[in-house]
Design a protein around this motif. Structure first.
Motif, short mmCIF file in Angstrom:
data_model
loop_
_atom_site.label_atom_id
_atom_site.label_comp_id
_atom_site.label_asym_id
_atom_site.label_seq_id
_atom_site.Cartn_x
_atom_site.Cartn_y
_atom_site.Cartn_z
N ASN A 73 0.84 -1.20 0.00
CA ASN A 73 0.00 0.00 0.00
C ASN A 73 0.88 1.25 0.00
OD1 ASN A 73 0.42 0.88 2.87
ND2 ASN A 73 -0.54 -1.11 3.27
N GLY A 74 0.24 2.40 -0.07
CA GLY A 74 0.97 3.66 -0.20
C GLY A 74 1.44 4.23 1.13
N THR A 75 1.10 3.57 2.22
CA THR A 75 1.64 3.97 3.52
C THR A 75 2.98 3.27 3.75
OG1 THR A 75 -0.61 4.17 4.36
CG2 THR A 75 1.15 4.09 6.00
N LEU A 118 5.83 4.75 1.79
CA LEU A 118 6.48 5.90 2.43
C LEU A 118 7.44 5.42 3.52
CD1 LEU A 118 3.40 8.30 2.82
CD2 LEU A 118 5.40 8.70 1.37
N THR A 123 -2.58 17.06 4.56
CA THR A 123 -2.35 15.78 3.89
C THR A 123 -3.09 14.71 4.65
OG1 THR A 123 -0.68 14.20 3.12
CG2 THR A 123 -0.20 15.30 5.20
N PHE A 124 -3.19 13.54 4.03
CA PHE A 124 -3.75 12.39 4.74
C PHE A 124 -2.72 11.93 5.79
CE2 PHE A 124 -4.59 7.69 4.85
CZ PHE A 124 -5.78 7.80 5.55
N ALA A 153 -1.40 9.33 6.67
CA ALA A 153 -0.36 8.33 6.34
C ALA A 153 1.00 8.99 6.14
CB ALA A 153 -0.75 7.57 5.08
N SER A 154 1.03 10.21 5.62
CA SER A 154 2.33 10.87 5.35
C SER A 154 3.09 11.04 6.66
CB SER A 154 2.13 12.25 4.70
OG SER A 154 1.16 12.23 3.69
N VAL A 213 3.90 16.82 -0.47
CA VAL A 213 2.73 16.01 -0.86
C VAL A 213 1.96 16.78 -1.94
CG1 VAL A 213 0.63 14.87 -0.04
CG2 VAL A 213 2.57 15.16 1.52
N ASP A 228 5.44 12.48 -1.80
CA ASP A 228 4.22 11.69 -1.64
C ASP A 228 3.24 12.05 -2.76
OD1 ASP A 228 1.93 10.40 -0.94
OD2 ASP A 228 1.95 10.99 1.17
N ALA A 278 0.64 10.12 -3.73
CA ALA A 278 -0.48 9.19 -3.63
C ALA A 278 -1.71 9.67 -4.39
CB ALA A 278 -0.84 8.99 -2.15
N GLU A 279 -1.88 11.00 -4.48
CA GLU A 279 -3.14 11.54 -5.02
C GLU A 279 -2.93 12.24 -6.37
OE1 GLU A 279 -4.52 14.15 -1.94
OE2 GLU A 279 -4.39 12.60 -0.41
N PHE A 301 -4.76 2.61 -3.74
CA PHE A 301 -6.00 2.28 -3.03
C PHE A 301 -7.18 2.46 -4.01
CE2 PHE A 301 -9.45 3.61 -0.03
CZ PHE A 301 -9.56 2.39 0.62
N LYS A 357 -8.05 5.76 -5.73
CA LYS A 357 -6.99 6.53 -6.38
C LYS A 357 -7.19 6.55 -7.91
CE LYS A 357 -4.89 7.79 -2.65
NZ LYS A 357 -5.72 7.17 -1.63
N GLY A 375 -2.43 -1.11 -2.62
CA GLY A 375 -1.15 -1.18 -3.31
C GLY A 375 -0.43 0.14 -3.29
N PHE A 412 -9.47 16.42 4.22
CA PHE A 412 -8.83 15.88 5.42
C PHE A 412 -8.78 16.96 6.48
CE2 PHE A 412 -6.13 14.29 1.80
CZ PHE A 412 -6.75 13.05 1.71
C1 LIG Z 1 -1.37 11.77 0.56
C2 LIG Z 1 -1.48 10.30 0.88
N1 LIG Z 1 -0.39 9.65 1.28
C3 LIG Z 1 -0.40 8.34 1.57
C4 LIG Z 1 -1.55 7.61 1.46
C5 LIG Z 1 -1.55 6.18 1.88
O1 LIG Z 1 -1.89 5.30 0.88
P1 LIG Z 1 -2.58 3.89 1.21
O2 LIG Z 1 -4.00 4.16 1.55
O3 LIG Z 1 -2.41 3.13 -0.07
O4 LIG Z 1 -1.82 3.29 2.33
C6 LIG Z 1 -2.72 8.23 1.03
C7 LIG Z 1 -3.95 7.44 0.89
O5 LIG Z 1 -5.03 7.76 0.88
C8 LIG Z 1 -2.69 9.62 0.73
O6 LIG Z 1 -3.79 10.27 0.33
#
Ligand SMILES: Cc1ncc(COP(=O)(O)O)c(C=O)c1O
Length: 475
Positions: free
Chosen positions: A162-164, A167, A188-189, A191-192, A234, A260, A262-263, A286, A289, A296, A418
């Motif tokens: 996944n995208g977390t 990172l 940001t979300f 996860a960053s 981001v 980052d 992700a978006e 995700f 996305k 992923g 967010f």
């Molecule tokens: C800016 C940002 N970074 C990281 C992520 C993390 O990605 P994931 O949901 O695939 O873990 C997201 C997911 O929504 C995101 O929006």
């Protein structure tokens, strides 16, 4: 086919359920209509029904689709103007021959995002299944990694679960850990910032600017201390931040850049793809996305050494040349070949997705242009080429809840931005300077339904709801 109805919506009685599955996926209604050899309407099948059939143990190749069809909820006759109650409604002539269809996406709940999954991804997935390479080795993984990296103008791709974790992997590979500071934007979300905390480093939250909603080069420079080791720009909501300038500041101060993205798959800054400005860039796939693999992510880089480090860390820390030999603690952060198969199918269609979302954003902008108090898709400087992830709008903060409630009553999902990291209990201690822009954006921003199923009718309906709530509020 003996009908004048558009063929994506129609199966012949003698077709197999596979045809119905593929058409239902492709036509965006999750259903298709079944007709006899002479064009008479026999009924409908939906993906839901096809799933029941599979779970019930039917042999799909020996089943005719007419044996599965059920009567349509509603049938219109030529000239009928009745309101339709299903997403896909047939229109028949006096002999019950199917002559057209009516689509009403508003007949069902309208989610804010939906993956665009066609027969193409479905076939890739069947291919992986039949190959039996369903774990984390296989042709699709290799292809997805190199194709996605090349799409962004980079040489190395390391796919992850996944995208977390991508990172996390990037920060680990760069050796960032306890005692280091990493600068991260407030909007940001989570996860960053969470990934920074996973490695034991200290996040330093900075405010964003009002146009592209990202951290600024000046903001980064002002936040640098002797402990700063990296910056994590981001590209939020598809809008590139000042990445070239941020990368220049980072270079001047010998800091790593972990981008980052992700978006923002496919967005550009100064004509260059996001994801290509940093030591390592991370993407998420995700289901909401721009392209998805279900869950992923990927790290891309131009450094073979960093890519090698990430591959080892992703695979339990095991040495590639010496099986079951670990010189460091690693993780299982691998993507499966099944996810990559979907990803390859999605990557084939990314230009189509981006164009469709851009068109939708224009449609919203047009429908919203006379509504007081709402700002949609703010213009960006000419060197910035954003992509549309969600269509975003700013509304008066004190009206936002009422607007989302009104949409919910009409079965439409509108989401808030967010929350700013700086206002949340888990992160307030990482704020060194106030973040008023981010807080304001986060309290007034909304994400509008943005998927391949959103059509002009839904856009008009949402505009009507916004007008009703915002004009009533103004009166
Ligand atoms: C800016 C940002 N970074 C990281 C992520 C993390 O990605 P994931 O949901 O695939 O873990 C997201 C997911 O929504 C995101 O929006």
């Amino acid at each position: 086919m003996p009908t004048t109805a558009p063929t994506p919506y129609v199966c012949l009685a003698s077709d197999t359920p596979f045809t119905a599955i593929e058409k239902s996926l492709d036509n965006g209604t999750n259903a298709c209509l079944v007709i006899s050899a002479d064009g008479k309407l026999l009924g409908e099948v939906t993906l839901e029904m096809l799933r029941d059939t599979i779970r019930g143990g039917a042999y799909l190749s020996e089943t005719r689709v007419d044996s599965l069809a059920r009567p349509c909820k509603q049938v219109l006759h030529v000239g009928d103007t009745a309101k339709t109650t299903a997403v896909l409604t047939p229109i028949v002539d006096a002999d019950h021959r199917l002559v057209d269809v009516k689509i009403n996406q508003l007949a069902e709940f309208v989610p804010v995002a939906q993956p665009n999954l066609s027969h193409h991804e479905f076939r890739n997935l069947m291919d992986v299944y039949l190959s039996t390479w369903i774990s984390s080795t296989g042709d699709y993984i290799r292809s997805f990694e190199s194709r996605f990296a090349n799409y962004c103008g980079m040489t190395e791709g390391v796919a992850t679960s996944n995208g977390t974790v991508s990172l996390h992997l990037a920060l680990l590979a760069l050796g960032i850990g306890a005692g280091d500071e990493v600068i991260v934007p407030d909007l940001t979300f989570a996860a960053s910032i969470n990934a920074i905390l996973y490695v034991g480093a200290t996040p330093v939250i900075v405010d964003v600017e009002d146009t592209c909603w990202g951290m600024t080069a000046a903001g980064v420079e002002a936040a640098i201390t002797p402990r700063t080791k990296a910056v994590m720009p981001v590209h939020v909501f598809g809008r590139p931040c000042q990445i070239a300038e941020i990368a220049a500041v980072a270079k001047k101060h010998k800091l790593f850049v972990v981008e980052d993205c992700a978006e923002a798959h496919g967005a550009k800054y100064n004509g260059q793809m996001v994801g290509s400005f940093s030591d390592i860039a991370s993407f998420s796939f995700f289901a909401n996305k721009i392209i998805t693999t279900g869950e992923g992510g990927i790290c891309i880089t131009n450094s073979p050494e960093l890519a090698k480090k990430m591959r080892v860390l992703r695979d339990h820390g095991m040495q590639p040349e010496r099986r079951y030999w670990h010189e460091q603690v690693g993780y299982n952060y691998r993507m499966t070949n099944m996810q990559a198969a979907i990803g390859c199918g999605q990557l084939d269609r990314i230009d189509e997705f981006l164009a469709q979302k851009r068109k939708l954003a224009d449609m919203y902008a047009d429908a919203f242009k006379d509504i007081p108090g709402i700002r949609i898709q703010d213009p960006v400087p000419s060197n910035v080429e954003p992509v549309v992830w969600f269509v975003c709008a700013q509304v008066p903060a004190d009206k936002r809840a009422a607007l989302m409630d009104a949409a919910k009553k009409e079965n439409i999902d509108i989401r808030p931005f967010f929350n700013a990291l700086s206002i949340m209990p888990a992160y307030t201690k990482y704020v060194t300077t106030p973040c008023p822009v981010s807080v304001r954006l986060s309290q007034s921003g909304i994400n509008l339904p943005t998927s391949h199923r959103i059509d002009a009718e839904i856009v008009q309906k949402i505009a009507e709801i916004c007008r009703r709530v915002l004009v009533a509020a103004a009166a």
